[in-house]
Design an enzyme around this catalytic site. Structure first.
Site, mmCIF file in Angstrom:
data_model
loop_
_atom_site.group_PDB
_atom_site.id
_atom_site.type_symbol
_atom_site.label_atom_id
_atom_site.label_comp_id
_atom_site.label_asym_id
_atom_site.label_seq_id
_atom_site.Cartn_x
_atom_site.Cartn_y
_atom_site.Cartn_z
ATOM 1 N N GLU A 1 46.797 47.919 37.736
ATOM 2 C CA GLU A 1 48.169 47.979 37.087
ATOM 3 C C GLU A 1 48.129 47.881 35.562
ATOM 4 O OE1 GLU A 1 49.334 46.956 41.194
ATOM 5 O OE2 GLU A 1 48.655 45.795 39.953
ATOM 6 N N THR A 2 49.286 48.757 34.906
ATOM 7 C CA THR A 2 49.266 48.504 33.433
ATOM 8 C C THR A 2 50.806 48.359 33.235
ATOM 9 O OG1 THR A 2 47.448 49.866 32.782
ATOM 10 C CG2 THR A 2 49.129 49.645 31.192
#
Length: 281
Positions: A48-49
């Site tokens: 995830e970002t």
């Protein structure tokens, strides 16, 4: 037109860098298009970002958007804790005693704790036993004998998780999933530790598989453990306070703390900053 943004890369659910679940955080991301956020998240190649933006809700301290390498999520656990850590480290000051995050599922409360930060587990959007055909598909995809499965439940709080409980921690650690059979499923597997064999550093072992995503196994998963906690605490299968071990087979040492306070379930852990810098997008 390109712009420069402050950037952090963190390790979540670990006090030791490189032993938890990494997260990329872009601060002050207002003005970035959906396409640009998605492209950067794909480029980082992390599970995830997140992108921190000004809140829209009057009670929120900040707003976050969460992207995998392939899609946007309404909620995820380790990005929630990591984003909060990054916001506080960058000088964010909450409006009240708790921090309030705005995201796709609404407002999420976060509090400081002895072990780092903890978020209030969001309500399950889907619960109850798994359909027999789905249990069989997951059993086959994990290479399990039918008698190895103690229970199977939906524990979906927006991330799509389903869960199997096994009898023994070693069964969890020995799993070798066939991701083709598990395609498009988010599968969590949990089993208790045996204190006489495993020690008392944790009480449960968890693995989380996301077939079809850029990272098919997650090293330490807040959303999954939030759903598991609500299931197990609701069924009397876990004490009101416990620690989960996750990521061992990936060379990690994630520790997720679960605490029930009244009717509320809190999921927490340590966060450590590994990279401070800037990027141009």
């Amino acid at each position: 037109m390109t712009r420069r943004f402050d950037f952090k890369q963190l390790d979540v659910f670990s006090e030791t860098p490189l032993k938890g679940n990494p997260l990329a955080v872009v601060l002050g991301a207002d003005g970035l298009t959906d396409e640009r956020m998605s492209a950067f998240a794909n480029w980082t190649n992390l599970s995830e970002t997140t992108f921190l933006l000004a809140p829209r809700h009057p009670e929120a301290d900040y707003r976050v958007r969460i992207f995998t390498t392939m899609t946007e999520l309404p909620f995820a656990g380790h990005p929630t804790l990591g984003s909060c850590h990054a916001w506080l480290e960058a000088g964010g000051v909450p409006k009240g005693p708790e921090i309030v995050q705005e995201c796709g599922v609404g407002l999420v409360r976060i509090r400081r704790s002895d072990y780092g930060l903890a978020f209030l587990a969001p309500p399950l959007v889907k619960s109850g036993p798994l359909e027999a055909g789905l249990v069989e598909r997951v059993r086959s995809g994990l290479g399990l004998a039918a008698e190895a499965i103690v229970a199977a439940q939906w524990v979906d709080n927006g991330a799509g998780w389903l869960a199997l409980m096994l009898k023994d921690r070693q069964q969890v650690l020995a799993l070798k999933p066939d991701y083709h059979q598990l395609l498009d499923l988010a599968v969590g597997v949990i089993a208790p530790w045996n204190p006489a064999v495993d020690g008392d550093a944790a009480q449960f072992e968890v693995r989380g598989f996301i077939a079809g995503d850029g990272m098919p196994e997650d090293p330490a998963t807040g959303s999954l453990n939030a759903g598991l906690a609500q299931w197990m605490l609701g069924e009397g299968l876990a004490p009101s306070s416990y620690v989960v071990s996750q990521g061992l087979t990936m060379g990690r040492a994630g520790r997720i703390h679960v605490e029930q306070i009244g009717e509320e379930v809190w999921i927490g852990g340590a966060v450590v900053t590994c990279i401070n810098g800037s990027l141009t997008l």
